[in-house]
Structures are given as structure tokens and as C-alpha cells.
Design an enzyme around this catalytic site. Structure first.
Site, PDB file in Angstrom:
ATOM      1  N   HIS A  41      -7.038  -4.097  -4.128  1.00  0.00           N
ATOM      2  CA  HIS A  41      -6.031  -3.461  -3.289  1.00  0.00           C
ATOM      3  C   HIS A  41      -5.948  -4.206  -1.955  1.00  0.00           C
ATOM      4  O   HIS A  41      -6.963  -4.572  -1.376  1.00  0.00           O
ATOM      5  CB  HIS A  41      -6.422  -1.995  -3.041  1.00  0.00           C
ATOM      6  CG  HIS A  41      -5.335  -1.200  -2.384  1.00  0.00           C
ATOM      7  ND1 HIS A  41      -4.267  -0.685  -3.098  1.00  0.00           N
ATOM      8  CD2 HIS A  41      -5.135  -0.845  -1.088  1.00  0.00           C
ATOM      9  CE1 HIS A  41      -3.479  -0.035  -2.271  1.00  0.00           C
ATOM     10  NE2 HIS A  41      -3.977  -0.127  -1.038  1.00  0.00           N
TER      11      HIS A  41
ATOM     12  N   CYS B 126       0.856  -1.188   0.000  1.00  0.00           N
ATOM     13  CA  CYS B 126       0.000   0.000   0.000  1.00  0.00           C
ATOM     14  C   CYS B 126       0.893   1.239   0.000  1.00  0.00           C
ATOM     15  O   CYS B 126       1.751   1.365  -0.858  1.00  0.00           O
ATOM     16  CB  CYS B 126      -0.963  -0.062   1.196  1.00  0.00           C
ATOM     17  SG  CYS B 126      -2.087   1.324   1.410  1.00  0.00           S
TER      18      CYS B 126
ATOM     19  N   ASP C 158      -8.017  -3.126  -8.300  1.00  0.00           N
ATOM     20  CA  ASP C 158      -7.676  -2.030  -7.388  1.00  0.00           C
ATOM     21  C   ASP C 158      -8.293  -0.734  -7.910  1.00  0.00           C
ATOM     22  O   ASP C 158      -7.877  -0.212  -8.941  1.00  0.00           O
ATOM     23  CB  ASP C 158      -6.151  -1.898  -7.302  1.00  0.00           C
ATOM     24  CG  ASP C 158      -5.689  -0.973  -6.193  1.00  0.00           C
ATOM     25  OD1 ASP C 158      -6.401   0.004  -5.894  1.00  0.00           O
ATOM     26  OD2 ASP C 158      -4.607  -1.227  -5.636  1.00  0.00           O
TER      27      ASP C 158
END
Length: 227
Positions: free
Chosen positions: A193, A106, A161
């Protein structure tokens, strides 16, 4: 200000070091477990606590209201200091830069990428790091500096994502191909994600996580411990 570090060493011979960069939720049990996994693979793993200037909290995965302001306070200069503290800890353990990798998840994936631009390490891997077309934390957009990558870099992204469009991922692939070192981008069609985090059932993708982990170990294993 001293950077707190979570450090886990292998039980057996050390083949290199890995700096593990957190997600937006702090150095969670998952990030600590990632360090354990690298240690099990023979790497001395160190995770710098990037939120330590804000009290070093660990945030629940469903508490974005708390996570977002913490991310908003992060600045590239301070992040780089924390990353360098982790690298110095590995150096003190007799693990040099070319036997050291960095991996991030991330927001940590963004940090891993920009560290690969800033420093010459053995290898780097980004799990779904944003900031491709627009810079984050004071870093430039990835596309602007992809050709300047100094560390062999692996990018791992999920096609589902919503925050990182596939089109941007493909632009990054092309831009990074101009770097003087090896680069590779791998996309996982069914992955969202956060697909690697098995503590988040809503986004965890077992196949993508296993594939990306295998790719990462292969990328690092081909480059670390060779000196």
C-alpha cells in the site's frame, strides 16, 4: 464553504485536466508534486483539500493517530462537493468533463472510483483505494456499484497491500467488467500500500510506481483531448 484548491497549469498547450485526490495525510508535498508531474505531461492539475473543514492540516506519514480521526470526519456528500469544486475550476478554465480525468491515492483512490460512478468524465484511475467489499465515508462498497461506473476506470493495486486483499481486487475486476465503459485492473506483485509515494521509503516501489504512472498516462492520453 469554499474548497481550497492546489492548481498547477502546464507551461505549454493544455491537453486536458486532472483532479488529483489526496491520501490520508492531506495535500502533502507529494500530492503537489503529482500535480506538477501531470502539468509537465500537459494537464491542468487541481487537487481539492478534503481536510479543509478540519483546518486543512498536512499530517506526517508516521502520524496515523492524527490522520485516522481526520479521515473519520469525512462524509461522501462533502467529499463530492469538494471534487465538484475542482471540476468547476477546470470548467472555468475551459476544460470540459470529457477532457477531464480524476486520479486518487489511498482514500483518494476510493473517491476517484466513486466519482467515476457518479459522473461522466474522460477517465479515472484509482491507486490502491480501499472500500471494495465494505463502503467508506458513506459510499457503498465498490463491488455494489462497479457495474454502474460511467467513466472509463483504471484500478492499480499492490499484491502486498495488507488492507486490500488480492481476492477482493479480483472480485472488483469481475464486477467492473460489467460496466458500460472500459475498465481495467492492474496488480503489482511486489508492491505494498502506498507504493507510488516516493516520500515514503518503507513502501515506495520504484518499478511499480513507474509502471502505474505510465499506465495512468496512457489511460488518460487515449481518452482526453479528443473532443
Amino acid at each position: 464553504m469554499t474548497t481550497p484548491l492546489t492548481s498547477i497549469t502546464p507551461d505549454g498547450p493544455v491537453r486536458g485536466g486532472v483532479v488529483v485526490i489526496q491520501e490520508a495525510f492531506g495535500v502533502t508535498e507529494h500530492i503537489t508534486d503529482v500535480c506538477r508531474r501531470f502539468a509537465a505531461a500537459g494537464y491542468h492539475a487541481v487537487a481539492p483539500h478534503l481536510f479543509h473543514r478540519s483546518g486543512d492540516p498536512v499530517v506526517a506519514y508516521d502520524d496515523l493517530e492524527k490522520a485516522m480521526p481526520l479521515m473519520g470526519k469525512l462524509e461522501a456528500t462533502a467529499i463530492d462537493e469538494d471534487v465538484d469544486a475542482a471540476l468547476e475550476a477546470l470548467s472555468a478554465a475551459s476544460i470540459g468533463p470529457l477532457d477531464t480525468a480524476i486520479v486518487g491515492f489511498c482514500m483518494g483512490g476510493t473517491v476517484a472510483f466513486h466519482t467515476a460512478v457518479r459522473r461522466e468524465l474522460g477517465a479515472a484511475a484509482t491507486f490502491y483505494g480501499g472500500g471494495i467489499a465494505q463502503g467508506r465515508f458513506g459510499y457503498p462498497a465498490m463491488l455494489e456499484v462497479a457495474a454502474d461506473v460511467k467513466t472509463p476506470w483504471l484500478g492499480l493495486f499492490g499484491d502486498r497491500d495488507k488492507g486490500i486483499p488480492v481476492e477482493e481486487v479480483e472480485e472488483l475486476r469481475k464486477a467492473a467488467a460489467n460496466a458500460a465503459v472500459a475498465t481495467e485492473v492492474v496488480r503489482y506483485p511486489g508492491a505494498d500500500h502506498g507504493f507510488h509515494c516516493d516520500d515514503r521509503p518503507a513502501v515506495f516501489n520504484r518499478d511499480a510506481a513507474a509502471g502505474a504512472w505510465s499506465q495512468t498516462l496512457e489511460w488518460f492520453g487515449a481518452r482526453l483531448g479528443q473532443s
